[in-house]
Design an enzyme around this catalytic site. Structure first.
Site, PDB file in Angstrom:
ATOM      1  N   CYS A   1      -8.035   2.982   3.261  1.00 21.60           N
ATOM      2  CA  CYS A   1      -6.801   2.180   3.363  1.00 21.60           C
ATOM      3  C   CYS A   1      -5.526   3.004   3.278  1.00 21.60           C
ATOM      4  O   CYS A   1      -4.759   3.055   4.235  1.00 21.60           O
ATOM      5  CB  CYS A   1      -6.804   1.111   2.288  1.00 21.60           C
ATOM      6  SG  CYS A   1      -8.248   0.056   2.390  1.00 21.60           S
TER       7      CYS A   1
ATOM      8  N   ASN B   1       0.829  -1.213   0.000  1.00 16.41           N
ATOM      9  CA  ASN B   1       0.000   0.000   0.000  1.00 16.41           C
ATOM     10  C   ASN B   1       0.864   1.263   0.000  1.00 16.41           C
ATOM     11  O   ASN B   1       0.543   2.242  -0.677  1.00 16.41           O
ATOM     12  CB  ASN B   1      -0.952  -0.004   1.205  1.00 16.41           C
ATOM     13  CG  ASN B   1      -2.242  -0.748   0.880  1.00 16.41           C
ATOM     14  OD1 ASN B   1      -2.368  -1.315  -0.198  1.00 16.41           O
ATOM     15  ND2 ASN B   1      -3.191  -0.739   1.796  1.00 16.41           N
TER      16      ASN B   1
HETATM   17  C1  UGA Z   1      -6.159  -0.008  -1.907  1.00 16.03           C
HETATM   18  C2  UGA Z   1      -5.198  -0.945  -2.672  1.00 16.03           C
HETATM   19  O1  UGA Z   1      -5.191  -0.626  -4.062  1.00 16.03           O
HETATM   20  C3  UGA Z   1      -5.610  -2.412  -2.496  1.00 16.03           C
HETATM   21  O2  UGA Z   1      -4.654  -3.258  -3.126  1.00 16.03           O
HETATM   22  C4  UGA Z   1      -5.680  -2.728  -1.007  1.00 16.03           C
HETATM   23  O3  UGA Z   1      -6.136  -4.057  -0.779  1.00 16.03           O
HETATM   24  C5  UGA Z   1      -6.650  -1.772  -0.334  1.00 16.03           C
HETATM   25  O4  UGA Z   1      -6.214  -0.405  -0.540  1.00 16.03           O
HETATM   26  C6  UGA Z   1      -6.682  -2.104   1.146  1.00 16.03           C
HETATM   27  O5  UGA Z   1      -5.646  -1.958   1.795  1.00 16.03           O
HETATM   28  O6  UGA Z   1      -7.689  -2.642   1.633  1.00 16.03           O
HETATM   29  P1  UGA Z   1      -8.593   1.008  -2.417  1.00 16.03           P
HETATM   30  O7  UGA Z   1      -8.386   1.849  -1.203  1.00 16.03           O
HETATM   31  O8  UGA Z   1      -9.883   0.289  -2.568  1.00 16.03           O
HETATM   32  O9  UGA Z   1      -7.445  -0.129  -2.520  1.00 16.03           O
HETATM   33  O10 UGA Z   1      -8.470   1.969  -3.671  1.00 16.03           O
HETATM   34  P2  UGA Z   1      -7.425   2.247  -4.834  1.00 16.03           P
HETATM   35  O11 UGA Z   1      -7.997   1.784  -6.100  1.00 16.03           O
HETATM   36  O12 UGA Z   1      -6.091   1.749  -4.482  1.00 16.03           O
HETATM   37  O13 UGA Z   1      -7.429   3.838  -4.830  1.00 16.03           O
HETATM   38  C7  UGA Z   1      -7.000   4.564  -3.684  1.00 16.03           C
HETATM   39  C8  UGA Z   1      -7.002   6.044  -3.956  1.00 16.03           C
HETATM   40  O14 UGA Z   1      -5.955   6.388  -4.857  1.00 16.03           O
HETATM   41  C9  UGA Z   1      -8.280   6.588  -4.603  1.00 16.03           C
HETATM   42  O15 UGA Z   1      -8.606   7.817  -3.979  1.00 16.03           O
HETATM   43  C10 UGA Z   1      -7.912   6.784  -6.053  1.00 16.03           C
HETATM   44  O16 UGA Z   1      -8.671   7.804  -6.671  1.00 16.03           O
HETATM   45  C11 UGA Z   1      -6.459   7.177  -5.921  1.00 16.03           C
HETATM   46  N1  UGA Z   1      -5.647   6.872  -7.136  1.00 16.03           N
HETATM   47  C12 UGA Z   1      -5.457   5.590  -7.529  1.00 16.03           C
HETATM   48  C13 UGA Z   1      -5.041   7.913  -7.828  1.00 16.03           C
HETATM   49  O17 UGA Z   1      -5.188   9.107  -7.464  1.00 16.03           O
HETATM   50  N2  UGA Z   1      -4.261   7.623  -8.912  1.00 16.03           N
HETATM   51  C14 UGA Z   1      -4.062   6.349  -9.341  1.00 16.03           C
HETATM   52  O18 UGA Z   1      -3.336   6.151 -10.340  1.00 16.03           O
HETATM   53  C15 UGA Z   1      -4.678   5.309  -8.639  1.00 16.03           C
END
Ligand code: UGA
Length: 468
Positions: A279, A227
């Site tokens: 997360c 993470n």
């Molecule tokens: C994250 C991890 O991706 C998972 O692998 C992990 O299991 C999970 O946390 C956890 O620890 O339970 P999640 O919080 O559901 O998953 O969401 P993400 O898809 O990772 O996005 C997190 C944040 O980053 C969002 O606000 C998203 O908009 C942002 N983000 C993501 C960006 O700003 N840019 C990106 O390229 C990707």
């Protein structure tokens, strides 16, 4: 196998439903009576693709719900702990729920059991769980503690669970390893994916997924480090985006250029208003805190957090440079969830931005395809809610895009322009091409790209009165 999953939050509910889909007999345990009653009556408490179908087909058969942890633990060979680990005031994880579950399991150990941490926990938690179980009288040979971190993302949780890049099992004994291998066997031997009614395969699926066996401590660290690395990628690209704004480069082109290097990879390099959710913010703080306790100052993580916070401020400055004053302006906000595909608003950057804009005296009219009910709990009547992006845009001074919902990338731009009082779009998720937006008659601000204007004169991001 008979499995108990303790905690019916995001991870517990998805894991329980997916274990049942793999063919196991699952008891999902929670002490929240209301939640249990809702689950038993067929409610689906979270917005998650394929979860309603899985709950519908397994509820009452291979998936049952109970508040009796003792009985569920006695009946099961593997007990997954998936309770919450919220942050304390100091930023570390509050493990009191994990401890109380461990205590209760101790009295229920009637034959060999593997107690598996599924919640995101700091390194050493498995040792503590073992100690707590022993202190409460369990025979040391009657159980093992393992770590099986979960990498699912909200919005694609079921697919991520069943089609993971890898399954990580942290085990310190052969017996525990064999139990966990059995749990995941339908995935790792590929048999699940041959079933006609399996959950559809996503792009880039690794079939069968590898199972990586490590020590429990390594597995605990793998979760926090994964993470932290992903959050670091996002902050890195956001920092690059800020440099792009200053020099007039295009961050999307830069990302394409660096992301095609397979050592770097294109994924998780989308610039925006920063990461949020339940997360990343919590886990980065907890990882920093664990490192500090172990004697290492993980300053890189401080910077990851600082850049993330800065992205919101930069976005607010763009709103100012687009509109000059904010007080009394009507702003259409598209997106309140922390990311697309979910109704979750925890630590959502969109919520923080709306709060700041309200404090500055603007009127907000918001639309989100899934998160409006949850947002109502935060904002009440302080903002207005609309039933479509077009209704939100009606007579607004500008349109703000705060969440990367697919729907927002496919707007009818003619309609949006007609609805808006001024054709100004400030996009915190880079969903549109600046040239296209200018050709469509919009003044368009985004992240890491020069603002575009219908008369063709690029309006660079203005900082402290100077054109950047
Ligand atoms: C994250 C991890 O991706 C998972 O692998 C992990 O299991 C999970 O946390 C956890 O620890 O339970 P999640 O919080 O559901 O998953 O969401 P993400 O898809 O990772 O996005 C997190 C944040 O980053 C969002 O606000 C998203 O908009 C942002 N983000 C993501 C960006 O700003 N840019 C990106 O390229 C990707």
């Amino acid at each position: 196998m008979r499995i108990a999953v303790v905690g019916s939050g995001y991870v517990g509910l998805v894991a329980g439903a997916c274990f049942a889909d793999l063919g196991h007999e699952v008891i999902l345990v929670d002490n929240d009576q209301q939640k249990l009653a809702a689950l038993k009556s067929g409610a689906v408490p979270i917005h998650e693709k394929f979860l309603p179908e899985l709950l519908e087909s397994h509820r009452g058969h291979r998936l049952t719900f109970s508040d009796d942890l003792h009985e569920a633990a006695r009946a099961s060979q593997a007990i997954f702990i998936a309770v919450g680990t919220p942050p304390t005031d100091r930023g570390d994880a509050d493990l009191s729920y994990v401890e109380s579950v461990a205590r209760e399991i101790s009295g229920a150990i009637n034959d060999y059991k593997v107690i598996v941490e599924k919640s995101t926990v700091p390194v050493y938690t498995s040792e503590w769980v073992r100690r707590v179980i022993l202190r409460n009288g369990a025979d040391p040979d009657s159980f093992d503690v393992a770590s099986n971190p979960e990498f699912l993302r909200e919005g694609t949780a079921v697919t991520d669970f069943l089609y993971p890049d890898r399954v990580v099992v942290g085990v310190d004994s052969e017996r525990a390893s064999s139990v966990l291998r059995q749990v995941y066997a339908p995935m790792t031997d590929g048999s699940y994916y041959k079933r006609e009614n399996c959950i559809p395969e996503p792009d880039r699926a690794v079939i069968p997924p590898p199972l990586i066996a490590t020590s429990t401590k390594s597995a605990e660290l793998i979760k926090h480090a994964s993470n932290a690395f992903l959050a670091m990628k996002i902050s890195f690209v956001n920092a690059v985006a800020s440099v792009c704004e200053h020099v007039g480069a295009d961050v999307n082109q830069v990302v394409h250029g660096i992301g095609t290097d397979t050592r770097i990879g294109r994924r998780f390099l989308n610039p925006g208003i920063g990461y949020g959710g339940s997360c990343f913010p919590k886990d980065i703080m907890a990882f920093r805190s664990v490192a500090r306790e172990c004697g290492y100052e993980f300053r890189l993580l401080d910077e990851v957090m600082r850049i993330n916070e800065d992205q919101r401020q930069r976005f607010l400055r763009k709103v100012h440079s687009a509109l000059w004053t904010i007080r009394g302006k009507k702003l259409a906000v598209l997106g309140l969830a922390f990311k697309g595909g979910t109704d979750d608003i925890r630590e959502s950057p969109a919520i923080g931005i709306v709060q700041s804009l309200l404090q500055q005296g603007s009127q907000i009219v918001a639309y989100d395809p899934a998160a409006m009910d949850r947002a109502r709990e935060v904002f009440g009547n302080n903002i207005a809610y609309s039933s479509s992006p077009y209704e939100a845009a009606h007579h607004a001074d500008a349109l703000l895009i705060l969440t990367e919902w697919e729907e927002f990338a496919n707007l009818d731009l003619d309609r949006i322009r007609e609805e808006l009082k001024y054709p100004i779009v400030i996009d915190g998720r880079n969903l549109y091409d600046p040239d296209l937006m200018a050709a469509e008659g919009f003044t368009y601000y985004s992240v890491g790209r020069v603002a575009s204007h219908p008369d063709g004169v690029p309006t660079a991001f203005v900082k402290n009165g100077k054109k950047a």
